[in-house]
Design a protein around this motif. Structure first.
Motif, mmCIF file in Angstrom:
data_model
loop_
_atom_site.group_PDB
_atom_site.id
_atom_site.type_symbol
_atom_site.label_atom_id
_atom_site.label_comp_id
_atom_site.label_asym_id
_atom_site.label_seq_id
_atom_site.Cartn_x
_atom_site.Cartn_y
_atom_site.Cartn_z
ATOM 1 N N MET A 1 0.844 -1.174 0.000
ATOM 2 C CA MET A 1 0.000 0.000 0.000
ATOM 3 C C MET A 1 0.885 1.232 0.000
ATOM 4 N N ARG A 2 0.521 2.222 -0.762
ATOM 5 C CA ARG A 2 1.272 3.461 -0.789
ATOM 6 C C ARG A 2 1.034 4.242 0.492
ATOM 7 N N PRO A 3 1.953 5.102 0.902
ATOM 8 C CA PRO A 3 1.773 5.848 2.150
ATOM 9 C C PRO A 3 0.575 6.785 2.077
ATOM 10 N N ILE A 4 -0.039 6.950 3.226
ATOM 11 C CA ILE A 4 -1.174 7.871 3.330
ATOM 12 C C ILE A 4 -0.604 9.276 3.435
ATOM 13 N N ARG A 5 -1.215 10.216 2.771
ATOM 14 C CA ARG A 5 -0.776 11.615 2.894
ATOM 15 C C ARG A 5 -1.996 12.503 3.000
ATOM 16 N N ALA A 6 -1.762 13.718 3.346
ATOM 17 C CA ALA A 6 -2.864 14.665 3.500
ATOM 18 C C ALA A 6 -3.370 15.054 2.126
ATOM 19 N N ALA A 7 -4.186 14.237 1.564
ATOM 20 C CA ALA A 7 -4.809 14.527 0.273
ATOM 21 C C ALA A 7 -6.234 14.939 0.534
ATOM 22 N N CYS A 8 -7.067 14.738 -0.415
ATOM 23 C CA CYS A 8 -8.446 15.151 -0.296
ATOM 24 C C CYS A 8 -9.180 14.297 0.721
ATOM 25 N N LEU A 9 -9.934 14.937 1.588
ATOM 26 C CA LEU A 9 -10.697 14.226 2.591
ATOM 27 C C LEU A 9 -11.937 13.656 1.943
ATOM 28 N N GLY A 10 -12.093 12.387 1.993
ATOM 29 C CA GLY A 10 -13.217 11.714 1.330
ATOM 30 C C GLY A 10 -14.548 12.152 1.883
ATOM 31 N N THR A 11 -15.461 12.357 1.014
ATOM 32 C CA THR A 11 -16.784 12.781 1.446
ATOM 33 C C THR A 11 -17.612 11.632 1.944
ATOM 34 N N THR A 92 -12.775 10.383 -5.848
ATOM 35 C CA THR A 92 -11.619 10.665 -6.688
ATOM 36 C C THR A 92 -11.489 12.170 -6.858
ATOM 37 N N THR A 93 -10.297 12.692 -6.593
ATOM 38 C CA THR A 93 -10.054 14.121 -6.768
ATOM 39 C C THR A 93 -10.126 14.458 -8.253
ATOM 40 N N THR A 94 -10.953 15.454 -8.574
ATOM 41 C CA THR A 94 -11.085 15.895 -9.963
ATOM 42 C C THR A 94 -10.461 17.269 -10.182
ATOM 43 N N THR A 95 -10.370 18.066 -9.111
ATOM 44 C CA THR A 95 -9.836 19.424 -9.200
ATOM 45 C C THR A 95 -9.046 19.738 -7.935
ATOM 46 N N VAL A 96 -7.857 20.328 -8.074
ATOM 47 C CA VAL A 96 -7.092 20.751 -6.899
ATOM 48 C C VAL A 96 -7.047 22.275 -6.779
ATOM 49 N N GLU A 97 -7.469 22.983 -7.821
ATOM 50 C CA GLU A 97 -7.491 24.447 -7.776
ATOM 51 C C GLU A 97 -8.774 24.929 -7.112
ATOM 52 N N ASN A 98 -8.751 26.168 -6.639
ATOM 53 C CA ASN A 98 -9.942 26.846 -6.105
ATOM 54 C C ASN A 98 -10.683 26.027 -5.049
ATOM 55 N N GLY A 99 -9.950 25.417 -4.131
ATOM 56 C CA GLY A 99 -10.566 24.665 -3.051
ATOM 57 C C GLY A 99 -10.757 23.195 -3.333
ATOM 58 N N ILE A 124 -12.850 20.842 -0.794
ATOM 59 C CA ILE A 124 -12.206 19.793 -0.010
ATOM 60 C C ILE A 124 -10.795 20.146 0.430
ATOM 61 N N LEU A 125 -10.211 21.209 -0.161
ATOM 62 C CA LEU A 125 -8.846 21.614 0.162
ATOM 63 C C LEU A 125 -8.797 23.057 0.619
ATOM 64 N N THR A 126 -7.971 23.318 1.636
ATOM 65 C CA THR A 126 -7.700 24.674 2.088
ATOM 66 C C THR A 126 -6.185 24.815 2.155
ATOM 67 N N GLY A 127 -5.622 25.682 1.327
ATOM 68 C CA GLY A 127 -4.169 25.845 1.294
ATOM 69 C C GLY A 127 -3.426 24.574 0.921
ATOM 70 N N GLY A 128 -4.021 23.724 0.080
ATOM 71 C CA GLY A 128 -3.380 22.498 -0.356
ATOM 72 C C GLY A 128 -3.511 21.341 0.621
ATOM 73 N N LEU A 129 -4.235 21.536 1.727
ATOM 74 C CA LEU A 129 -4.463 20.482 2.716
ATOM 75 C C LEU A 129 -5.954 20.200 2.821
ATOM 76 N N PRO A 130 -6.328 19.023 3.335
ATOM 77 C CA PRO A 130 -7.759 18.728 3.497
ATOM 78 C C PRO A 130 -8.448 19.773 4.365
ATOM 79 N N THR A 131 -9.633 20.161 3.965
ATOM 80 C CA THR A 131 -10.432 21.113 4.731
ATOM 81 C C THR A 131 -10.930 20.414 5.993
ATOM 82 N N ILE A 132 -10.695 21.045 7.161
ATOM 83 C CA ILE A 132 -11.144 20.503 8.443
ATOM 84 C C ILE A 132 -12.024 21.549 9.098
#
Length: 173
Positions: A1-11, A92-99, A124-132
């Motif tokens: 398994m590939r390492p987990i990273r702070a990508a998009c937080l699944g809905t 699946t992440t479709t867009t990384v720009e504009n949030g 789903i993203l704030t500053g390139g990190l998952p929105t919390i």
């Protein structure tokens, strides 16, 4: 398994998705069905995230189009007391720009059958990190099996705690 990273937080901490019941199943699952008209039900469920795995396109790098999140949640009645089902899904992440945005497909296993839900989640993203906390979203009910074979409508999800969401299902038959 590939390492987990702070990508998009699944809905699908949902989940998902996600989440409806036929009249007979509503009582059996301790959900609150509001009958606005024949064949129309509003159901509230609480989802608890139990498993989440991320599969980044660029392990160790920033979020990228194609990043995937796989989730599983347990579903409880509106009072969060009785387990009534579970969700399983992928985003699946479709867009990384504009949030950022994700396309999610989630299946809800409930007494009497399964319910399918699909749609985009934005912000789903704030500053390139998952929105919390993860953002609220509305997804379409695309069909189902058993008691839900003619299901249509939408699901609204709100984050109400860490790994916990409230799903409001507006189901039409």
């Amino acid at each position: 398994m590939r390492p987990i990273r702070a990508a998009c937080l699944g809905t699908a901490t949902a989940l998902v998705t996600l989440l409806a019941c036929a009249p007979g199943a509503a009582a059996a699952t301790h959900t609150d069905a509001v009958h606005a008209k024949s064949g129309h039900h509003v159901i509230t469920l609480i989802g608890h995230l139990v498993q989440q795995s991320r599969f980044p396109v660029n392990p160790g790098g920033g979020p990228a189009q194609g990043d995937r999140t796989v989730v599983r949640s347990l579903l409880f009645d509106k009072d969060d007391k009785f387990q009534v089902g579970e969700t399983d899904g992928t985003c699946t992440t479709t867009t990384v720009e504009n949030g950022g945005a994700e396309e999610c497909v989630v299946t809800y296993k409930l007494p009497g059958g399964q319910l399918s839900v699909q749609g985009l989640v934005f912000g789903i993203l704030t500053g390139g990190l998952p929105t919390i906390p993860p953002p609220s979203f509305d997804n379409a009910i695309t069909g189902g099996t058993g008691d839900f074979r003619e299901a249509r409508g939408q699901v609204h999800a709100d984050t109400i705690g860490t790994g916990k969401r409230r799903f409001t299902i507006d189901l039409h038959r």
